[in-house]
Design an enzyme around this catalytic site. Structure first.
Site, short mmCIF file in Angstrom:
data_model
loop_
_atom_site.label_atom_id
_atom_site.label_comp_id
_atom_site.label_asym_id
_atom_site.label_seq_id
_atom_site.Cartn_x
_atom_site.Cartn_y
_atom_site.Cartn_z
N ARG A 140 28.91 -103.61 62.69
CA ARG A 140 29.58 -103.29 63.95
C ARG A 140 30.31 -101.97 63.73
NH1 ARG A 140 33.14 -107.06 67.91
NH2 ARG A 140 31.00 -107.58 68.46
N HIS A 175 24.75 -103.60 72.45
CA HIS A 175 25.22 -104.87 71.88
C HIS A 175 24.08 -105.89 72.02
CE1 HIS A 175 27.78 -107.83 70.33
NE2 HIS A 175 28.64 -108.01 71.31
N ARG A 210 25.95 -117.41 70.85
CA ARG A 210 25.89 -116.34 69.84
C ARG A 210 25.41 -116.95 68.53
NH1 ARG A 210 28.82 -111.71 70.37
NH2 ARG A 210 27.56 -111.14 68.55
#
Ligand code: CP
Ligand code: NVA
Length: 303
Positions: free
Chosen positions: A105, A132, A289
């Site tokens: 990230r 993303h 996720r």
């Protein structure tokens, strides 16, 4: 050495593979809920480089690796040499000789591309300023679970033309849905990315109510992303008419869903009554996720 398969943007997966990954994510979720032990990544290690904050991404990747029988190492620039200026290429060469997969990230998307170019192992984009893609896996799994195939449906993005919006543009093309983007002037998606989707799949419609009309899914995100904190006051003014309100949801189809990648600011990009209301699926979206990234790890590593 063959080039490893990276996941830097959604289009790194061909449409067929993306669809099968989403189905697999649903299966892995059921297996986990039934208490089935499935450890395809025993002995495998993931390096996790975080140059920005995270709750969901860190916990979902660490948990996913643990459930798969592997291990994950959290690396922050505060206590690694990356934060003291070791070149990104050198860090990639070294880390990828030790671990089996790396997620990053970071800020500039070019940084993850440079890292991936020097990595011997798959690199996963866990958010850059431009994309993303892992969040889109979760969002698309969530839509599939609640409403079935998203092909031919209409999705409305309300707010900033940011990393999430860019990933929605990619998803619209890959999964063949229509995307309406309502953003204030000056906050459009990057033109090259927008143009790659305009025409058949993506339409810019300034007015949020008009954009949401007849939609199957309404999505938003924060007005100021990580790294834009000093723009907050200016953005609050620019985005004042871009809140997902009950009126916006009423313009969408009666069975439309609401999604937000989180963290959310109630009273800014979304009204509390919407995010905490019956059309919101944000908690399933956050949970997914975990399951969708496990499907991604399986695809990249298990064979
Ligand atoms: N949605 C998302 O990526 O959340 P985190 O910033 O908490 O990882
Ligand atoms: N657009 C947001 C997403 C956070 C998950 C950001 O980049 O901060």
């Amino acid at each position: 050495m063959t080039t490893p398969a990276h996941f830097l943007t959604l289009t790194d997966l061909p449409p067929g593979k993306l669809r099968s990954l989403l189905k697999r994510a649903v299966e892995l979720k059921t297996m986990q809920q039934q208490g089935e032990h499935y450890e395809p990544l025993k002995g495998k290690v993931m390096g996790m480089v975080f140059e920005k904050s995270s709750t969901r991404t860190r916990v979902s990747f660490e948990t996913g690796m643990a459930q798969f029988g592997g291990h994950a190492i959290f690396l922050s620039p505060r206590d690694t040499q990356l934060g003291r200026g070791e070149p990104i290429e050198d860090s990639a060469r070294v880390l990828s000789r030790m671990v089996d997969v790396i997620m990053i990230r970071t800020f500039e998307h070019e940084k993850i591309e440079r890292f991936a170019a020097c990595s011997r192992v798959p690199v996963i984009n866990a958010l850059t300023d431009r994309y993303h893609p892992c969040q889109l896996l979760a969002d698309m799994q969530t839509y599939l679970e609640h409403r079935g195939d998203i092909r031919g449906r209409t999705v409305t993005w309300i707010g900033d033309g940011n990393n999430m919006c860019h990933s929605y543009i990619k998803a619209a093309r890959l999964l063949d849905f229509k995307l309406h983007i309502a953003c204030p002037e000056g906050y459009e998606p990057e033109s090259a990315i927008l143009e790659s989707g305009t025409g058949e799949h993506v339409t810019l419609i300034r007015d949020p109510l008009e954009a949401a009309t007849g939609s199957d899914l309404v999505v938003t995100d924060v007005w100021a992303s990580m790294g834009q904190e000093e723009e907050q006051a200016r953005r609050v003014k620019a985005f004042a008419n871009y809140q997902v309100t009950e009126a916006v949801m009423a313009a969408a189809k009666p069975d439309a869903l609401f999604m937000h990648c989180l963290p959310a600011h109630r009273g800014e990009e979304v009204a509390a009554s919407v995010i905490d209301g019956p059309q919101s699926v944000v908690w399933d979206e956050a949970e997914n996720r975990l399951h969708s990234q496990k499907a991604l790890l399986e695809l990249l590593l298990a064979n």
